[in-house]
Structure formats: C-alpha cells, structure tokens
Design a protein around this motif. Structure first.
Motif, mmCIF file in Angstrom:
data_model
loop_
_atom_site.group_PDB
_atom_site.id
_atom_site.type_symbol
_atom_site.label_atom_id
_atom_site.label_comp_id
_atom_site.label_asym_id
_atom_site.label_seq_id
_atom_site.Cartn_x
_atom_site.Cartn_y
_atom_site.Cartn_z
ATOM 1 N N HIS A 164 0.850 -1.203 0.000
ATOM 2 C CA HIS A 164 0.000 0.000 0.000
ATOM 3 C C HIS A 164 0.885 1.252 0.000
ATOM 4 N N THR A 165 0.296 2.365 -0.341
ATOM 5 C CA THR A 165 0.965 3.665 -0.290
ATOM 6 C C THR A 165 -0.110 4.748 -0.169
ATOM 7 N N THR A 166 0.293 5.915 0.294
ATOM 8 C CA THR A 166 -0.654 7.022 0.457
ATOM 9 C C THR A 166 0.094 8.343 0.318
ATOM 10 N N TRP A 167 -0.613 9.360 -0.175
ATOM 11 C CA TRP A 167 -0.080 10.718 -0.252
ATOM 12 C C TRP A 167 -1.226 11.716 -0.326
ATOM 13 N N ALA A 182 -8.631 5.585 -15.636
ATOM 14 C CA ALA A 182 -8.062 5.597 -16.979
ATOM 15 C C ALA A 182 -6.702 4.900 -17.006
ATOM 16 N N LEU A 183 -5.888 5.120 -15.985
ATOM 17 C CA LEU A 183 -4.570 4.501 -15.925
ATOM 18 C C LEU A 183 -4.682 2.983 -15.808
ATOM 19 N N LEU A 184 -5.571 2.515 -14.945
ATOM 20 C CA LEU A 184 -5.705 1.070 -14.745
ATOM 21 C C LEU A 184 -6.269 0.385 -15.990
ATOM 22 N N LYS A 185 -7.214 0.994 -16.663
ATOM 23 C CA LYS A 185 -7.745 0.382 -17.885
ATOM 24 C C LYS A 185 -6.689 0.342 -18.983
ATOM 25 N N LYS A 186 -5.830 1.367 -19.002
ATOM 26 C CA LYS A 186 -4.748 1.375 -19.978
ATOM 27 C C LYS A 186 -3.791 0.219 -19.724
ATOM 28 N N ARG A 187 -3.657 -0.157 -18.460
ATOM 29 C CA ARG A 187 -2.807 -1.301 -18.106
ATOM 30 C C ARG A 187 -3.585 -2.625 -18.144
ATOM 31 N N ASP A 546 4.863 1.085 -9.566
ATOM 32 C CA ASP A 546 4.853 1.648 -10.910
ATOM 33 C C ASP A 546 3.569 2.436 -11.164
ATOM 34 N N LEU A 547 2.413 1.863 -10.780
ATOM 35 C CA LEU A 547 1.134 2.547 -10.970
ATOM 36 C C LEU A 547 1.055 3.815 -10.115
ATOM 37 N N ALA A 548 1.551 3.706 -8.882
ATOM 38 C CA ALA A 548 1.502 4.878 -7.997
ATOM 39 C C ALA A 548 2.361 6.011 -8.547
ATOM 40 N N GLY A 549 3.521 5.661 -9.114
ATOM 41 C CA GLY A 549 4.370 6.698 -9.701
ATOM 42 C C GLY A 549 3.687 7.399 -10.861
ATOM 43 N N LEU A 550 2.978 6.659 -11.726
ATOM 44 C CA LEU A 550 2.272 7.266 -12.855
ATOM 45 C C LEU A 550 1.089 8.100 -12.383
ATOM 46 N N ALA A 558 0.774 17.374 -2.246
ATOM 47 C CA ALA A 558 0.636 18.691 -1.636
ATOM 48 C C ALA A 558 1.551 18.763 -0.427
ATOM 49 N N PRO A 559 1.997 19.972 -0.036
ATOM 50 C CA PRO A 559 2.866 20.101 1.144
ATOM 51 C C PRO A 559 2.185 19.550 2.382
ATOM 52 N N ASP A 560 2.922 18.776 3.144
ATOM 53 C CA ASP A 560 2.379 18.217 4.377
ATOM 54 C C ASP A 560 2.466 19.267 5.483
ATOM 55 N N GLN A 561 1.421 19.365 6.275
ATOM 56 C CA GLN A 561 1.386 20.394 7.306
ATOM 57 C C GLN A 561 2.406 20.133 8.403
ATOM 58 N N GLU A 562 2.718 18.875 8.659
ATOM 59 C CA GLU A 562 3.617 18.571 9.761
ATOM 60 C C GLU A 562 5.077 18.536 9.313
ATOM 61 N N GLN A 563 5.337 17.863 8.163
ATOM 62 C CA GLN A 563 6.717 17.675 7.750
ATOM 63 C C GLN A 563 7.126 18.603 6.625
ATOM 64 N N GLU A 564 6.164 19.263 5.940
ATOM 65 C CA GLU A 564 6.418 20.192 4.843
ATOM 66 C C GLU A 564 7.261 19.540 3.747
ATOM 67 N N GLN A 565 6.946 18.244 3.479
ATOM 68 C CA GLN A 565 7.636 17.573 2.400
ATOM 69 C C GLN A 565 6.706 16.531 1.789
ATOM 70 N N GLU A 566 7.017 16.199 0.583
ATOM 71 C CA GLU A 566 6.180 15.244 -0.134
ATOM 72 C C GLU A 566 6.650 13.822 0.170
ATOM 73 N N PRO A 567 5.730 12.913 0.459
ATOM 74 C CA PRO A 567 6.117 11.516 0.680
ATOM 75 C C PRO A 567 6.387 10.808 -0.647
ATOM 76 N N ASP A 568 7.138 9.765 -0.538
ATOM 77 C CA ASP A 568 7.411 8.932 -1.718
ATOM 78 C C ASP A 568 6.207 8.045 -1.976
ATOM 79 N N PRO A 569 5.498 8.266 -3.106
ATOM 80 C CA PRO A 569 4.291 7.477 -3.334
ATOM 81 C C PRO A 569 4.571 6.013 -3.584
ATOM 82 N N THR A 570 5.791 5.660 -3.898
ATOM 83 C CA THR A 570 6.086 4.248 -4.157
ATOM 84 C C THR A 570 6.451 3.492 -2.900
ATOM 85 N N HIS A 571 6.429 4.194 -1.725
ATOM 86 C CA HIS A 571 6.793 3.535 -0.471
ATOM 87 C C HIS A 571 5.695 2.553 -0.087
#
Length: 581
Positions: A164-167, A182-187, A546-550, A558-571
């Motif tokens: 799983h992943t979240t952002w 649209a992305l999933l149907k393309k795959r 791969d899907l999360a990256g696309l 969006a900027p995180d209120q606590e850490q002010e950084q973007e998480p890695d969506p592939t985590h």
C-alpha cells in the motif's frame, strides 16, 4: 485505581457463577456420554439415496480424488509395461505362459495380459474422466460469473494490506479517481468506481490457463482412448520389384485395437521399384548410413491412378489416415536349385535374409518344399541354413563377418539338409529358421555337415549327386511399417494446450488494485492506493509502485502540514499485525 477497586468485589460472584455453569456443562456432557436409552432423544436423520449420491459425487469431483485417480492410473500402467500383452505381442505371451505355469492363471484372472482393455483399468480411466469433467464444469460457470461481475469494492482500511501507499494532493477526489480508472484500464485492468474508490482486477488468464489445462487433459484422454481402440499397425518386407496391398493377408505381422475392423483399413497398394542406401566410405564413421531411399509406385483405391514417390527415414508416405514408414532393409540372395536329375526346382528365386549387425551380416533359411527328387528318385524337401555377408574380409580371414554394409565382396555360406521341413504339419513356423526335427544332414567326405562358401555365379554340388545350388546374384529388400493412429492430431493439440495452460496458471498472477481518494478536513485530498495478489509474489508491490508513480504525476503531492515535504508514493509500508490478505 478506581477501576481496579470496582472490579475486586465482583470477583467472588463471578467465580461462583462460572463454577455453576461448569457443573451444568459437565452434567450435560455426562448425560451425553451415557449409554442409557432416552426415549425423548430424536432419531438422527439419514442421508437417503439422493444424499449418498450427492456425497459420492462431491467426493468424486474433488481435486483430491482426481489426483488419487491419476496416481492409480499411473500405477495401473506399470504391469502393462512389464508383462507381455496380447495386443502387442501374442508370441511373447505364449512364451511367458510356457515358462510360468503358476503365475499365468493368476495373471489371466487379473487381466494382466490385457491390462489396457481390462475392466479395472477401464474403471480407473472412466472415473478419472468423469472426475475431471465434474471439476471443470462448476469452475467454468463460476469463472464465467466472475467475468460477468465487477471487481469488489475497496476494503475499509487499505493500509492494512501487504502492499500500500498514500499521499496528499491538491487535485479534486473526482479527478484522482478518473485519472486512476483511466490509468488502470490502460494497463488492461478491469475497473470501475465504487463509492469513493476505484476497484480494478487483472490476471484472469491464470484461471483460463487452469481450465484450459484440465480441458486439455480430457481431450488427451479421449484421443488416447480413441487411438488405442481403433488403431492398427503392421509390418511388411517387400523385395525390389514386388508390391503390397493393404489387406490383412498381406502383412507379415499385424496388431490392432479392440474395436478395429477390416473396413477400417485404407484401400491402397504400392510397388517397390528401387531401394538405395549409401554409407560413409572411410574415416571414423566408416559404414555409417547416410541415406536410405525407397522409390515407390502407389495407387489409392481399386482403380486409382498410379503415382510415384520416394519414402525416406522419418518421411513416410501418408495415404488417408495411414502412414507408410521405411523402417529396415537388407539383402536377398538369388539362388537356383536343381534336383538329382538336373531339374530346376527353384528358379532364380530371391530369399530374404535378416540382418544381424550394422554391417548387414545376415542369416536365414532357404526352403525347397515341392518338386525335388533325390538320387533314388524319392520325393523329399531341401533346407539350407544361409549366412550372407555383403563385404567379405577375404579368404583365410576367419569367420564370415561383413566389413562394410554395401555389396562390395559378397559371400553366401550354405549348409544343406534333406527330409521333411515340417511345413505340412499345420503348425506355424518361421520362414527364417529350419525345423530340423525331421531333417537329415548332408555329409561331406569326412562325415561332417556339408557346407560351402559361394561367390556370385558359383555352384555348390550336393553330395552323392543329390542336386546343386547356384548363387545367381543379390537383390535388396525394404521393410515397411503401415500404421494408423486415430486421434493423434487431437492428442498433439491437447498436449500443446496443456503446456500453454499450465504455463499460464503458473506464471500469471491474479491481482487487485484499489485507489481511494477522499477530501480531508483541511480541504486536501488524501489518496490511498493498495494491491493484493492471490498468492505471495514480489510482482504486486513492484506493479503497485509503478502505478503509484504514474498516478502521482497526474495528481502530485501537496505540502504536508507537519513535515512540509512530499512523501514517496512508491513507499510500501510493512503490513500491520493481523493484516488481512
């Protein structure tokens, strides 16, 4: 502390209640263990005929029983490989009966001389066939229902899934869901929107491969059974210049399936015009065959047009459902035999001999059955043990051993007998061997068996003016196998389909992906993405990353209120304790 205090006074009543309940349970258990009859106890329901039939059908169509029947079929085929079979070689069966007088009656009762047509082997075969059908039909309908349905909705807590992943993103939830769909149907995922999430599924080819594999097994079972029941196979030795017609009386040996009839023979005939064999003349492979070719003239049907063809090794002549294979070749010395009066009783007749080694050292028998009269004018029969080498090593070189398979320096060695060949006794005998029970040897001047080596054109004079044998020349022969195996094409197609189906069921993984997009309390969209496979595989986390990256490119973080950084969506977080798979 108050919590502890509040619970302490109630401990005694609880223990007493538990003790009372335990005593009641023990009393009930004791009454159930009692063997005393109880009139108020109801009678246990019986399954009945229909119930037992359903139970038997469920057991028969289970995968456990199917595997057991497949194992039994493999074990049942072992006696058919170790014990001579009537359908393969009746002569070996007769020889086995003579050598094993105690075992043979037992084998007859168990059907071990006819394993593949026995009742017990057929029962296993049919039960396996029914079991496979019973496994395939319900699974097919279930799979069709899955194809007609839609992937299930997203679980409530996607973060509990193994991958799983979240952002967070400033894009609207609707836009994220549309982009994800649209992305999933393309795959090549099958997907739809369910509430606040997109549900998609892929890998249906795995179940298709599984069903194809089982269906291919059924096709192979039918093809093999059909081929064994209606097949035929025979061998024929044909001299150059002679021919063959596809009738039972023309075969040297013949075997067929249990349901074979004479009408199943394809109507054709052929003549052997010429046979050619070439060999390596020198080097370490000297004498190794290079080419074997048989020039044939054949016709299909009683009045078919004659056609010419060349049959080579592994390149048979196909006529209807039958195939004519070139399987062997050898030499036939041409001899002329005269009796004591000089009358020709065998006029330049070619007698086929059987090869003994790679250099075509050959042996056999020459039989003169009619027309011979000895020096006293009495009617007798002549027999000769014949030994032939196409390339003799030379005089004084010892035994008759061929040095090369081609005819370079031929020799024919004969030993002579006279008397009764036993051909009129009604007992079948080999044309390549002499029955010496009623034969007498021709003796030379020293009292030994009369024998002589002949070159082409030489004549052997029998002792006492009993006649002569002239070695006129050499003719070649070719051995053909005529076979018809119905269902072989279906068996090949089933084998290929089984391999493809097994490969699909092993290497294709069925998997599901969910994407949930909801607006948080601060107005920023929270995206959760998770994947789940039918079995543990590293492909699911990789594909999800791969899907999360696309998708992240279409809905950036969006900027995180606590850490002010973007998480890695592939985590992919580690699965929580007790996570559902």
């Amino acid at each position: 502390m108050s919590k502890t205090t509040a619970s302490a006074p109630s401990s005694a009543p609880v223990s007493e209640a538990a003790s009372t309940a335990e005593d009641q349970d023990l009393g009930a258990a004791g009454s159930q263990l009692s063997t005393a009859p109880r009139e108020e106890a109801p009678n246990l329901p019986t399954l009945g005929v229909i119930g037992w039939a359903r139970w038997f059908w469920r057991q028969l169509t289970s995968m456990r029983v199917a595997l057991l029947l497949l194992l039994l079929l493999s074990l049942a085929a072992i006696p058919g490989s170790l014990i001579p079979q009537n359908g393969v070689d009746a002569t070996q069966v007769a020889d086995f009966r003579q050598r094993h007088t105690t075992l043979s009656p037992i084998y007859d009762k168990l059907g071990l001389f006819d394993v593949y047509s026995s009742v017990w082997f057929s029962a296993i075969y049919i039960l396996l066939f029914i079991s496979l059908i019973g496994c395939i039909v319900p699974r097919t309908w279930q799979f069709v229902g899955q194809l007609r349905g839609l992937p299930p909705g997203a679980p409530r807590r996607l973060t509990r899934l193994p991958a799983h992943t979240t952002w967070r993103t400033e894009a609207a939830p609707e836009q994220v869901r549309e982009a994800a769909l649209a992305l999933l149907k393309k795959r090549r995922f099958r997907g739809h929107v369910v509430g606040d999430a997109v549900a998609a599924e892929k890998g249906y080819l795995r179940e298709v491969g599984n069903l194809l594999f089982h269906l291919a097994l059924i096709v192979m079972l039918i093809a093999f059974a059909w081929g064994q029941l209606f097949k035929y196979e025979g061998n024929k030795l044909v001299l150059e210049g002679d021919g063959f017609a596809n009738t039972l009386t023309q075969y040297d040996d013949f075997k067929s399936g249990n349901l074979f009839g004479q009408d199943d023979l394809d109507a054709f005939s052929f003549n052997l015009r010429d046979f050619r064999g070439t060999y390596e003349p020198s080097g370490p492979n000297r004498g190794t065959a290079r080419t074997f070719e048989a020039d044939l003239t054949y016709s299909v049907g009683a009045y078919g047009e004659e056609k010419e063809t060349t049959v080579q090794v592994n390149e048979p002549l196909a006529i209807g459902g039958s195939k004519v294979y070139l399987v062997s070749h050898g030499y036939a010395p041409i001899v002329t035999v005269r009796d004591a009066r000089g009358k020709v009783v065998m006029d330049k007749e070619a007698v086929a001999l059987l090869p003994l080694d790679g250099n075509i050292t050959s042996s056999g028998a020459i039989k003169v059955m009619d027309g011979y009269r000895n020096a006293a004018g009495e009617r007798e029969q002549l027999g000769f043990n014949a030994f032939f080498v196409p390339t003799f090593a030379g005089e004084g070189s010892g035994t008759m051993v061929s040095q090369f398979p081609a005819v370079l320096n031929p020799r024919l060695a004969l030993s002579a007998y006279h008397g009764d060949l036993g051909v009129d006794s009604g007992i079948p005998q080999s044309i390549y061997q002499l029955d010496k029970k009623h034969l007498k040897e021709f003796k030379d001047s020293g009292g030994d068996l009369f024998k002589q080596r002949l070159k082409v054109g030489e004549t052997m004079e029998l002792p006492g003016g009993a006649g002569s044998v002239t070695f006129e020349g050499i003719q070649e022969w070719a051995g053909f196998q005529i076979a018809k195996q119905p269902g072989s094409g279906w068996a090949l197609a089933g084998s290929i389909a089984a391999i493809l189906g097994l490969a699909a069921s092993l290497f294709v993984q069925r998997r599901r992906v969910w994407v949930r997009a909801v607006r948080g309390a601060d107005g920023v969209t929270v995206v959760e993405m998770a994947g789940l496979g039918r079995s543990e595989s590293a492909k699911v986390p990789e594909e999800l990353g791969d899907l999360a990256g696309l998708l992240y490119e279409r809905a950036p973080g969006a900027p995180d209120q606590e850490q002010e950084q973007e998480p890695d969506p592939t985590h992919s977080a580690a699965p929580a304790e007790g996570a559902e798979k």
